[in-house]
Design a protein around this motif. Sequence first.
Motif, PDB file in Angstrom:
ATOM      1  N   VAL A  18       0.813  -0.780   0.292  1.00  0.00           N
ATOM      2  CA  VAL A  18      -0.329   0.200   0.277  1.00  0.00           C
ATOM      3  C   VAL A  18       0.648   1.234  -0.105  1.00  0.00           C
ATOM      4  CG1 VAL A  18      -1.815   1.568   1.523  1.00  0.00           C
ATOM      5  CG2 VAL A  18      -2.240  -1.079   1.126  1.00  0.00           C
ATOM      6  N   VAL A  19       2.022   1.127   0.729  1.00  0.00           N
ATOM      7  CA  VAL A  19       2.779   1.977   0.856  1.00  0.00           C
ATOM      8  C   VAL A  19       4.794   1.519   0.505  1.00  0.00           C
ATOM      9  CG1 VAL A  19       4.190   4.100   2.385  1.00  0.00           C
ATOM     10  CG2 VAL A  19       1.895   3.443   2.634  1.00  0.00           C
ATOM     11  N   ILE A  31       3.445  23.206   4.438  1.00  0.00           N
ATOM     12  CA  ILE A  31       2.696  22.943   4.317  1.00  0.00           C
ATOM     13  C   ILE A  31       2.418  22.144   3.475  1.00  0.00           C
ATOM     14  CG2 ILE A  31      -0.396  22.976   4.434  1.00  0.00           C
ATOM     15  CD1 ILE A  31      -0.092  25.842   5.314  1.00  0.00           C
ATOM     16  N   LEU A  32       2.573  20.651   3.688  1.00  0.00           N
ATOM     17  CA  LEU A  32       2.300  20.142   2.501  1.00  0.00           C
ATOM     18  C   LEU A  32       1.102  19.587   1.781  1.00  0.00           C
ATOM     19  CD1 LEU A  32       4.742  18.468   0.868  1.00  0.00           C
ATOM     20  CD2 LEU A  32       3.740  16.097   2.198  1.00  0.00           C
ATOM     21  N   GLY A  33       1.036  19.921   1.039  1.00  0.00           N
ATOM     22  CA  GLY A  33      -0.621  18.666   0.788  1.00  0.00           C
ATOM     23  C   GLY A  33      -1.094  17.753   0.185  1.00  0.00           C
ATOM     24  N   PHE A  34      -0.989  16.320   0.561  1.00  0.00           N
ATOM     25  CA  PHE A  34      -0.906  15.260   0.208  1.00  0.00           C
ATOM     26  C   PHE A  34      -2.456  14.791  -0.866  1.00  0.00           C
ATOM     27  CE2 PHE A  34       1.091  10.700   1.484  1.00  0.00           C
ATOM     28  CZ  PHE A  34       2.127  10.827   0.973  1.00  0.00           C
ATOM     29  N   LEU A  35      -1.754  14.772  -2.458  1.00  0.00           N
ATOM     30  CA  LEU A  35      -2.949  14.523  -2.618  1.00  0.00           C
ATOM     31  C   LEU A  35      -2.692  12.823  -2.999  1.00  0.00           C
ATOM     32  CD1 LEU A  35      -3.209  17.772  -5.109  1.00  0.00           C
ATOM     33  CD2 LEU A  35      -4.868  16.911  -3.044  1.00  0.00           C
ATOM     34  N   GLY A  36      -4.082  12.704  -3.943  1.00  0.00           N
ATOM     35  CA  GLY A  36      -4.355  11.247  -4.169  1.00  0.00           C
ATOM     36  C   GLY A  36      -5.926  10.843  -4.185  1.00  0.00           C
ATOM     37  N   ARG A  37      -5.889   9.810  -5.208  1.00  0.00           N
ATOM     38  CA  ARG A  37      -6.925   9.428  -5.580  1.00  0.00           C
ATOM     39  C   ARG A  37      -7.533   8.561  -4.360  1.00  0.00           C
ATOM     40  NH1 ARG A  37      -7.606   9.292 -11.231  1.00  0.00           N
ATOM     41  NH2 ARG A  37      -6.291   9.589 -12.222  1.00  0.00           N
ATOM     42  N   GLY A  39      -7.609   5.442  -1.880  1.00  0.00           N
ATOM     43  CA  GLY A  39      -6.753   4.169  -1.784  1.00  0.00           C
ATOM     44  C   GLY A  39      -5.286   4.378  -1.995  1.00  0.00           C
ATOM     45  N   ALA A  40      -4.856   5.395  -2.003  1.00  0.00           N
ATOM     46  CA  ALA A  40      -3.957   5.677  -3.007  1.00  0.00           C
ATOM     47  C   ALA A  40      -3.151   4.875  -1.985  1.00  0.00           C
ATOM     48  CB  ALA A  40      -3.752   6.771  -3.852  1.00  0.00           C
ATOM     49  N   GLY A  41      -3.314   5.224  -0.755  1.00  0.00           N
ATOM     50  CA  GLY A  41      -2.359   5.130   0.543  1.00  0.00           C
ATOM     51  C   GLY A  41      -1.851   6.164   2.030  1.00  0.00           C
ATOM     52  N   LYS A  42      -2.241   7.190   1.070  1.00  0.00           N
ATOM     53  CA  LYS A  42      -2.142   8.496   2.273  1.00  0.00           C
ATOM     54  C   LYS A  42      -2.428   8.468   3.454  1.00  0.00           C
ATOM     55  CE  LYS A  42      -5.467  11.161   0.152  1.00  0.00           C
ATOM     56  NZ  LYS A  42      -5.966  10.265  -1.166  1.00  0.00           N
ATOM     57  N   ILE A 202       2.225  14.031  -5.048  1.00  0.00           N
ATOM     58  CA  ILE A 202       1.412  13.429  -5.570  1.00  0.00           C
ATOM     59  C   ILE A 202       1.333  12.497  -5.352  1.00  0.00           C
ATOM     60  CG2 ILE A 202      -0.570  13.076  -7.398  1.00  0.00           C
ATOM     61  CD1 ILE A 202       0.055  16.039  -8.560  1.00  0.00           C
ATOM     62  N   MET A 203       0.339  11.470  -4.366  1.00  0.00           N
ATOM     63  CA  MET A 203       0.681   9.749  -4.455  1.00  0.00           C
ATOM     64  C   MET A 203      -0.308   9.051  -5.627  1.00  0.00           C
ATOM     65  SD  MET A 203       0.621   7.962  -0.926  1.00  0.00           S
ATOM     66  CE  MET A 203       1.643   6.528  -0.659  1.00  0.00           C
ATOM     67  N   LYS A 204       0.406   7.676  -6.064  1.00  0.00           N
ATOM     68  CA  LYS A 204      -0.089   6.963  -6.851  1.00  0.00           C
ATOM     69  C   LYS A 204       0.270   5.900  -6.437  1.00  0.00           C
ATOM     70  CE  LYS A 204      -1.217   6.745 -11.098  1.00  0.00           C
ATOM     71  NZ  LYS A 204      -0.655   6.204 -13.115  1.00  0.00           N
ATOM     72  N   ASP A 205      -0.520   4.667  -6.163  1.00  0.00           N
ATOM     73  CA  ASP A 205       0.185   3.499  -5.989  1.00  0.00           C
ATOM     74  C   ASP A 205       0.537   3.415  -5.323  1.00  0.00           C
ATOM     75  OD1 ASP A 205      -1.955   2.771  -8.125  1.00  0.00           O
ATOM     76  OD2 ASP A 205      -1.180   2.972  -9.085  1.00  0.00           O
ATOM     77  N   GLY A 206       1.047   3.743  -4.302  1.00  0.00           N
ATOM     78  CA  GLY A 206       1.633   3.502  -3.398  1.00  0.00           C
ATOM     79  C   GLY A 206       3.360   4.537  -3.070  1.00  0.00           C
TER      80      GLY A 206
END
Lengths: 301, 230
Positions: A18-19, A31-37, A39-42, A202-206
Amino acid sequence: MFAIETKQLTKTFGKNKVVDQIDLQVKSGEILGFLGRNGAGKSTFINMLTGIIQPSSGSYSLLDVQGPNDDIKKQIGVMPDYSALNASMTAMKHLKFLAAVSEKPVSDERCMDILKLVGLEEQAHKKAGKFSFGMKKKLAIAQAIIHDPQLIFLDEPTSGLDAESVIHIHQLIQQLHQQGKTIFMTSHNLDEVEKICSRIAIMKDGKIGKMGSMDELRAYYQSTITVTIKHSPIRSTHLPTLEQWLTLTGTQLEMKTSQFTIHVTSEKKIAEIIRALGKYNIDIYRVDVNEPSLEEIFLDE
Amino acid sequence: MLAISKREFIESFKGIKPIIIIAIFLITAYYSGKFSDLLLSANIDFTAEELEGIHTIAISGLLIIFGMLFVMGLSHDTMNREMHERTIRFLVTRTSRSAIIIGKFLGIWFFWIVCLVTSFMVISIFVHKFDMITLFQATSLVAYYLALTILLSVLIPKPGFTMFLSIVLGIAFPIFNSWTVFTSNPWVSWMKYLLPFYYINDRNFYFVGILLLVGVILFIAIAIFNRREC
Ligand SMILES: Nc1ncnc2c1ncn2[C@@H]1O[C@H](COP(=O)(O)OP(=O)(O)OP(=O)(O)O)[C@@H](O)[C@H]1O
Ligand SMILES: [Mg+2]
């Protein structure tokens, strides 16, 4: 000094990675913004850093202290993705109790101030069991900051809040930023991230696909600045030279009789084009500049 | 840790169950104080040791027979409910997991100590002496029940199941533990060292053994909780 540093941080659930070996560095005061669909693993990533779950492999440090470390927890505020409040405790009691658990006891006044900041002052003495979804969310944000932590994790702090409350929370986050706190937040609201975050991942697939400030992310997709210029007719003798020059300056040139569209890599190029048109005595009626929105970058990922 | 203890202590008094249990203890204390003198005057041959513990024997009996039921009935969900409802997340992100377990243990144990001391004081009003040894034995016994309850609450995720288990264990525990103490079967007898009754058989300081076991049980509970994802 890094507020957050992870090395090859990995979490697997069964066979599901997952990560996936994330190396991340967050500077103090960002300020870090964590994006992702979905289930991306955020959330899984945040939960590892905050001691809710254990990493499968890799390491991390928070505020320059190697994790997991119980002492550093006092300086960290967490609003997890999913959490529940004690139904029989009032908002006020929650804050007093949880601050005391962090070994940073607070006064009633401090609790009231924080409740005001999140917009819950009128519910201060109401039991959390009777709260609406949004109120619970606000209390969850309040408990994350009650003990004045240096590093704050907010997992989707504004989802499900009404428009006015969202603005309220944005102001609060900015206020915390001004006090020098480091904030790590996830969101599905791209406008929000674009507005308040100093950096975006931007997180994608872990994995973290792209990371940088909004400008850096745009620069990465620089060739997608689209300029459309409407102009007076170009003399046929000038046309070939101009067309040739334009193809060297940008890409994907599309010429029509009184208008052309071109993709350029920077705003400077736009100025160059305008100057060149002036040299050929071409009047400019209209310039449309289309920068990629975060949404486009996001969808591109 | 102290904040957690304090909350657990106060929460322990809330609801109908603790009120019933406190009432049972106080009533038992009242009557054992009142009637132990009657018993003494009834011309029965008591040993010296029996004589010393006679005023508090009803409280000891209550704890031996119903202690596990009371303690587990009251606190079976102290860990698993918080994990189930995820209120635990606000705690694990703030303090160590051992502080949560020990904090809860101390808070609830203190509730029981208050109950027991009050009961013993009620008795001492009648008989004009305070049975310290039995009080220590009783508090150690409760500590054992409580540590076991917390271990099970960490081990078993469903509050519904620990509630069911509190009834089963409440009945089975005193029977099984007594069996291990009195049996000559070597396959069973060794287990008496792991269970509390053996250590409170006589009026002595063996109850310290129970406290050591409590430490071991809590240690195991913490080790398991440390691996839990909440
Ligand atoms: N405890 C768990 N056991 C098994 N799989 C899990 C567990 N927690 C999360 N997952 C899986 O890990 C993946 C990532 O979940 P995670 O909650 O981190 O996503 P997310 O990026 O936060 O998504 P969202 O935007 O919906 O909040 C999902 O596929 C989810 O099914
Ligand atoms: Mg999430």
